[in-house]
Design an enzyme around this catalytic site. Sequence first.
Site, PDB file in Angstrom:
ATOM      1  N   ARG A   1      52.348  47.326  37.962  1.00 26.63           N
ATOM      2  CA  ARG A   1      51.439  46.781  39.175  1.00 26.63           C
ATOM      3  C   ARG A   1      50.201  47.082  39.273  1.00 26.63           C
ATOM      4  NH1 ARG A   1      56.633  48.646  40.503  1.00 26.63           N
ATOM      5  NH2 ARG A   1      56.449  50.885  40.781  1.00 26.63           N
TER       6      ARG A   1
ATOM      7  N   GLU B   1      57.138  60.456  39.814  1.00 31.39           N
ATOM      8  CA  GLU B   1      58.069  60.859  40.708  1.00 31.39           C
ATOM      9  C   GLU B   1      59.515  60.759  40.424  1.00 31.39           C
ATOM     10  OE1 GLU B   1      57.889  58.523  44.357  1.00 31.39           O
ATOM     11  OE2 GLU B   1      58.682  60.465  45.568  1.00 31.39           O
TER      12      GLU B   1
HETATM   13  P1  AMP Z   1      53.175  59.375  39.775  1.00 30.18           P
HETATM   14  O1  AMP Z   1      52.948  59.421  38.169  1.00 30.18           O
HETATM   15  O2  AMP Z   1      54.285  60.328  40.260  1.00 30.18           O
HETATM   16  O3  AMP Z   1      52.121  59.519  40.646  1.00 30.18           O
HETATM   17  O4  AMP Z   1      53.844  57.890  40.108  1.00 30.18           O
HETATM   18  C1  AMP Z   1      53.057  56.767  40.203  1.00 30.18           C
HETATM   19  C2  AMP Z   1      53.638  55.547  39.379  1.00 30.18           C
HETATM   20  O5  AMP Z   1      55.030  55.433  39.844  1.00 30.18           O
HETATM   21  C3  AMP Z   1      53.145  54.259  40.085  1.00 30.18           C
HETATM   22  O6  AMP Z   1      52.794  53.451  38.719  1.00 30.18           O
HETATM   23  C4  AMP Z   1      53.930  53.766  41.156  1.00 30.18           C
HETATM   24  O7  AMP Z   1      54.004  52.392  41.013  1.00 30.18           O
HETATM   25  C5  AMP Z   1      55.021  54.435  40.815  1.00 30.18           C
HETATM   26  N1  AMP Z   1      55.638  54.977  41.872  1.00 30.18           N
HETATM   27  C6  AMP Z   1      56.149  56.330  42.173  1.00 30.18           C
HETATM   28  N2  AMP Z   1      56.863  56.585  43.255  1.00 30.18           N
HETATM   29  C7  AMP Z   1      56.758  55.331  43.784  1.00 30.18           C
HETATM   30  C8  AMP Z   1      57.149  55.275  45.395  1.00 30.18           C
HETATM   31  N3  AMP Z   1      57.555  56.041  45.976  1.00 30.18           N
HETATM   32  N4  AMP Z   1      57.057  53.931  45.442  1.00 30.18           N
HETATM   33  C9  AMP Z   1      56.639  52.989  44.788  1.00 30.18           C
HETATM   34  N5  AMP Z   1      56.081  53.220  43.469  1.00 30.18           N
HETATM   35  C10 AMP Z   1      56.212  54.504  43.172  1.00 30.18           C
END
Ligand code: AMP
Length: 177
Positions: free
Chosen positions: A64, A101
Amino acid sequence: MKKITIDDVRNSFRNVPDFPKKGIMFKDITTALKDPEIFRYMADAIAEMYVNKGITKVVGIESRGFILGSIIAYKLNAGFVPVRKPGKLPADTWEVSYSLEYGEGKVEMHKDAITKDDVVLLHDDLLATGGTALAGIKLINLCGAKKIYTNFICELSFLDGRKELEKVSEVTSLFEF
Ligand code: AMP
């Protein structure tokens, strides 16, 4: 033509509960992207923030981060560099492992994608825990860069991902959930 506000952008993201795992509220960007005015607003607003920063490369995180990342690069007259999942890039790569996440992963970037003279804008759609973006920053630092900025369309502020990122980069987003 109706004037788009940041609340319109926030409201255009669809909430999908329990995706891809139970307990995760997924913020679905596709409902924002399919609206031509919201799509344009997001790309213009982010590019506008970096117009005077001397950005030479925009690094987008698969997948994305590619969507607006390439438009932002085009608008800033910068090059575009993809950070990809393992096994996709054909030449010599750096590889970094990370957790996000809702899971764990690895990302790769071509070793010759960034040079020490580059001013880099790392872009992804959403900041949650910050694990993915920190992996992107590690990849950029393995190549060396003069400066790294980090941008997201939105951030899940309750997860506080910004805290660690701000130690290594200047961080912006258009809005918070
Ligand atoms: P993080 O590494 O935990 O900051 O997760 C960010 C990455 O995971 C990004 O590439 C987001 O597209 C995806 N992502 C994580 N959590 C979500 C969420 N609740 N909704 C949409 N995309 C998420």
